[in-house]
Write an enzyme that holds these catalytic residues in place. Structure first.
Site, PDB file in Angstrom:
ATOM      1  N   ARG A 186       0.818  -1.211   0.000  1.00  0.00           N
ATOM      2  CA  ARG A 186       0.000   0.000   0.000  1.00  0.00           C
ATOM      3  C   ARG A 186       0.852   1.262   0.000  1.00  0.00           C
ATOM      4  O   ARG A 186       0.313   2.359  -0.086  1.00  0.00           O
ATOM      5  CB  ARG A 186      -0.859   0.079   1.263  1.00  0.00           C
ATOM      6  CG  ARG A 186      -1.996  -0.912   1.352  1.00  0.00           C
ATOM      7  CD  ARG A 186      -3.178  -0.441   0.564  1.00  0.00           C
ATOM      8  NE  ARG A 186      -4.418  -0.219   1.229  1.00  0.00           N
ATOM      9  CZ  ARG A 186      -5.365  -1.126   1.429  1.00  0.00           C
ATOM     10  NH1 ARG A 186      -5.199  -2.374   1.136  1.00  0.00           N
ATOM     11  NH2 ARG A 186      -6.524  -0.766   1.933  1.00  0.00           N
ATOM     12  N   ARG A 204     -22.056  -2.177  -0.091  1.00  0.00           N
ATOM     13  CA  ARG A 204     -21.420  -3.473   0.171  1.00  0.00           C
ATOM     14  C   ARG A 204     -21.884  -4.036   1.518  1.00  0.00           C
ATOM     15  O   ARG A 204     -22.018  -3.316   2.503  1.00  0.00           O
ATOM     16  CB  ARG A 204     -19.902  -3.325   0.199  1.00  0.00           C
ATOM     17  CG  ARG A 204     -19.211  -4.600   0.653  1.00  0.00           C
ATOM     18  CD  ARG A 204     -17.749  -4.605   0.384  1.00  0.00           C
ATOM     19  NE  ARG A 204     -17.055  -3.498   1.020  1.00  0.00           N
ATOM     20  CZ  ARG A 204     -15.765  -3.263   0.859  1.00  0.00           C
ATOM     21  NH1 ARG A 204     -15.047  -4.029   0.073  1.00  0.00           N
ATOM     22  NH2 ARG A 204     -15.203  -2.242   1.461  1.00  0.00           N
ATOM     23  N   ARG A 223     -19.178  -2.962   6.869  1.00  0.00           N
ATOM     24  CA  ARG A 223     -17.879  -2.658   7.458  1.00  0.00           C
ATOM     25  C   ARG A 223     -17.854  -1.242   8.029  1.00  0.00           C
ATOM     26  O   ARG A 223     -18.313  -0.303   7.391  1.00  0.00           O
ATOM     27  CB  ARG A 223     -16.781  -2.793   6.379  1.00  0.00           C
ATOM     28  CG  ARG A 223     -16.237  -4.209   6.302  1.00  0.00           C
ATOM     29  CD  ARG A 223     -15.294  -4.424   5.152  1.00  0.00           C
ATOM     30  NE  ARG A 223     -14.318  -3.384   4.911  1.00  0.00           N
ATOM     31  CZ  ARG A 223     -13.401  -3.455   3.945  1.00  0.00           C
ATOM     32  NH1 ARG A 223     -13.350  -4.525   3.164  1.00  0.00           N
ATOM     33  NH2 ARG A 223     -12.542  -2.486   3.758  1.00  0.00           N
ATOM     34  N   ARG A 242     -10.077   6.900   2.948  1.00  0.00           N
ATOM     35  CA  ARG A 242      -9.427   5.776   2.250  1.00  0.00           C
ATOM     36  C   ARG A 242      -9.068   6.154   0.814  1.00  0.00           C
ATOM     37  O   ARG A 242      -8.015   5.783   0.300  1.00  0.00           O
ATOM     38  CB  ARG A 242     -10.344   4.551   2.271  1.00  0.00           C
ATOM     39  CG  ARG A 242     -10.417   3.910   3.643  1.00  0.00           C
ATOM     40  CD  ARG A 242     -11.625   3.018   3.796  1.00  0.00           C
ATOM     41  NE  ARG A 242     -11.612   1.884   2.907  1.00  0.00           N
ATOM     42  CZ  ARG A 242     -12.701   1.197   2.559  1.00  0.00           C
ATOM     43  NH1 ARG A 242     -13.890   1.562   3.021  1.00  0.00           N
ATOM     44  NH2 ARG A 242     -12.600   0.166   1.766  1.00  0.00           N
TER      45      ARG A 242
HETATM   46  P1  AP5 Z   1     -14.782  -5.521  -3.386  1.00  0.00           P
HETATM   47  O1  AP5 Z   1     -14.408  -6.679  -4.260  1.00  0.00           O
HETATM   48  O2  AP5 Z   1     -15.078  -5.793  -1.948  1.00  0.00           O
HETATM   49  O3  AP5 Z   1     -13.726  -4.327  -3.562  1.00  0.00           O
HETATM   50  P2  AP5 Z   1     -12.236  -4.167  -3.036  1.00  0.00           P
HETATM   51  O4  AP5 Z   1     -11.457  -3.533  -4.144  1.00  0.00           O
HETATM   52  O5  AP5 Z   1     -11.716  -5.467  -2.492  1.00  0.00           O
HETATM   53  O6  AP5 Z   1     -12.483  -3.093  -1.928  1.00  0.00           O
HETATM   54  P3  AP5 Z   1     -12.012  -2.996  -0.418  1.00  0.00           P
HETATM   55  O7  AP5 Z   1     -12.793  -1.864   0.177  1.00  0.00           O
HETATM   56  O8  AP5 Z   1     -12.096  -4.312   0.301  1.00  0.00           O
HETATM   57  O9  AP5 Z   1     -10.539  -2.579  -0.601  1.00  0.00           O
HETATM   58  P4  AP5 Z   1      -9.709  -1.826   0.376  1.00  0.00           P
HETATM   59  O10 AP5 Z   1      -8.411  -1.902  -0.341  1.00  0.00           O
HETATM   60  O11 AP5 Z   1     -10.109  -0.474   0.795  1.00  0.00           O
HETATM   61  O12 AP5 Z   1      -9.903  -2.657   1.737  1.00  0.00           O
HETATM   62  P5  AP5 Z   1      -8.946  -3.615   2.544  1.00  0.00           P
HETATM   63  O13 AP5 Z   1      -9.786  -4.640   3.167  1.00  0.00           O
HETATM   64  O14 AP5 Z   1      -7.766  -4.027   1.732  1.00  0.00           O
HETATM   65  O15 AP5 Z   1     -16.061  -4.814  -4.059  1.00  0.00           O
HETATM   66  C1  AP5 Z   1     -16.665  -3.672  -3.463  1.00  0.00           C
HETATM   67  C2  AP5 Z   1     -18.196  -3.752  -3.676  1.00  0.00           C
HETATM   68  O16 AP5 Z   1     -18.472  -3.668  -5.078  1.00  0.00           O
HETATM   69  C3  AP5 Z   1     -18.848  -5.075  -3.219  1.00  0.00           C
HETATM   70  O17 AP5 Z   1     -20.136  -4.780  -2.744  1.00  0.00           O
HETATM   71  C4  AP5 Z   1     -18.917  -5.921  -4.508  1.00  0.00           C
HETATM   72  O18 AP5 Z   1     -19.987  -6.866  -4.472  1.00  0.00           O
HETATM   73  C5  AP5 Z   1     -19.157  -4.831  -5.552  1.00  0.00           C
HETATM   74  N1  AP5 Z   1     -18.583  -5.155  -6.853  1.00  0.00           N
HETATM   75  C6  AP5 Z   1     -17.395  -5.781  -7.098  1.00  0.00           C
HETATM   76  N2  AP5 Z   1     -17.184  -5.879  -8.433  1.00  0.00           N
HETATM   77  C7  AP5 Z   1     -18.254  -5.264  -9.035  1.00  0.00           C
HETATM   78  C8  AP5 Z   1     -18.620  -5.017 -10.402  1.00  0.00           C
HETATM   79  N3  AP5 Z   1     -17.844  -5.397 -11.427  1.00  0.00           N
HETATM   80  N4  AP5 Z   1     -19.779  -4.343 -10.637  1.00  0.00           N
HETATM   81  C9  AP5 Z   1     -20.577  -3.946  -9.627  1.00  0.00           C
HETATM   82  N5  AP5 Z   1     -20.295  -4.165  -8.319  1.00  0.00           N
HETATM   83  C10 AP5 Z   1     -19.146  -4.811  -8.021  1.00  0.00           C
HETATM   84  O19 AP5 Z   1      -8.367  -2.614   3.649  1.00  0.00           O
HETATM   85  C11 AP5 Z   1      -9.175  -2.125   4.701  1.00  0.00           C
HETATM   86  C12 AP5 Z   1      -8.301  -1.377   5.700  1.00  0.00           C
HETATM   87  O20 AP5 Z   1      -7.323  -2.272   6.279  1.00  0.00           O
HETATM   88  C13 AP5 Z   1      -7.457  -0.221   5.125  1.00  0.00           C
HETATM   89  O21 AP5 Z   1      -8.192   0.978   5.038  1.00  0.00           O
HETATM   90  C14 AP5 Z   1      -6.320  -0.151   6.145  1.00  0.00           C
HETATM   91  O22 AP5 Z   1      -6.739   0.485   7.333  1.00  0.00           O
HETATM   92  C15 AP5 Z   1      -6.075  -1.624   6.465  1.00  0.00           C
HETATM   93  N6  AP5 Z   1      -5.083  -2.244   5.568  1.00  0.00           N
HETATM   94  C16 AP5 Z   1      -5.292  -3.296   4.716  1.00  0.00           C
HETATM   95  N7  AP5 Z   1      -4.163  -3.599   4.061  1.00  0.00           N
HETATM   96  C17 AP5 Z   1      -3.216  -2.725   4.511  1.00  0.00           C
HETATM   97  C18 AP5 Z   1      -1.839  -2.522   4.205  1.00  0.00           C
HETATM   98  N8  AP5 Z   1      -1.205  -3.275   3.284  1.00  0.00           N
HETATM   99  N9  AP5 Z   1      -1.180  -1.540   4.847  1.00  0.00           N
HETATM  100  C19 AP5 Z   1      -1.788  -0.768   5.773  1.00  0.00           C
HETATM  101  N10 AP5 Z   1      -3.085  -0.899   6.117  1.00  0.00           N
HETATM  102  C20 AP5 Z   1      -3.790  -1.870   5.485  1.00  0.00           C
END
Ligand code: AP5
Length: 209
Positions: A89, A123, A156, A167
């Protein structure tokens, strides 16, 4: 060997597509978001240290993320390949990953911000198996229950509008610059992440080859 990174803004569909592709390729889907949420739910010391950062939409400190991911990458099933979703990230994480393993491809999910806001606010997620639903595009068969295991779905805490704004800004400032880092290594394949999940899946498969 498939060593894949999915890069893209929150809500771009990385988790949805990672679950499909990892299962098709027989490699583990390593989501740092899911690993951190499990640590929070388990009230582990690392989870407790991460919780407030996540709720606010900020990045969790690198030391915590690298510890959690390092443990997971060290397990036997990741030796023959992996799909990283949500990691790296920032530049420090990318450099740490670089020291640990080479990569084969970085898939960049390209999508207009306006679509992300709708996807995230609609979501709902299964806290047990992490499947993501969407009230409009992918509703569960029984309202508010996971199709796979019947668990009650959750909204969430970081999908609230204020945390989503943070974010998106964090992505723009800290994560997007990684595209330049990986382009310099010739690893980036860009994918149009708009359209149906099936259409995106076909583009992702073609990008990964
Ligand atoms: P989804 O597939 O859930 O999207 P995503 O890209 O995975 O989104 P996230 O919000 O999970 O990503 P993120 O990177 O912010 O979260 P993460 O958990 O990594 O799809 C989203 C929605 O759209 C769903 O409802 C789905 O059904 C729908 N959808 C999907 N495809 C579609 C399509 N084609 N058409 C229509 N609808 C569709 O991170 C969360 C938190 O964790 C961060 O903010 C941070 O605090 C921490 N964190 C995680 N990783 C790190 C790291 N490496 N370093 C530091 N902090 C971290």
């Amino acid at each position: 060997m498939h060593r894949i990174v999915f890069l893209g803004p929150p809500g771009a569909g990385k988790g949805t597509q990672a679950a499909i592709l990892a299962s098709a390729l027989g490699i583990p889907h390593l989501s740092t978001g899911d690993l951190l949420r499990a640590a929070v739910a388990g009230r582990t010391p690392l989870g407790l240290a991460a919780e407030e950062h996540m709720r606010a939409g900020r990045l969790v400190p690198d030391s915590i993320v690298l510890e959690i991911l390092g443990q997971r990458l060290g397990r036997a099933d990741a030796a023959a390949g992996f799909l990283l979703d949500g990691f790296p990230r920032n530049l420090a994480q990318a450099e740490a990953l670089d020291r640990r393993t080479p990569l084969d491809v970085v898939v960049s999910f390209e999508i207009p911000t306006v679509l992300l806001l709708t996807r995230l606010t609609q979501r709902r997620t299964c806290p047990k198996c992490h499947t993501a639903y969407n009230l409009t595009t992918r509703p569960p068969k029984v309202p508010n229950r996971c199709d796979l295991d019947g668990t009650e779905l959750m909204h969430r805490p970081d999908d609230r509008a204020e945390a989503v704004r943070t974010r998106l800004e964090v992505y723009r400032v800290e994560t997007e610059p990684l595209l330049r880092f990986y382009r310099g290594r010739g690893l980036v394949r860009s994918v149009d992440a708009t359209g149906s999940p099936e259409a995106v899946e076909a583009r992702v498969r073609s990008a990964v080859g």
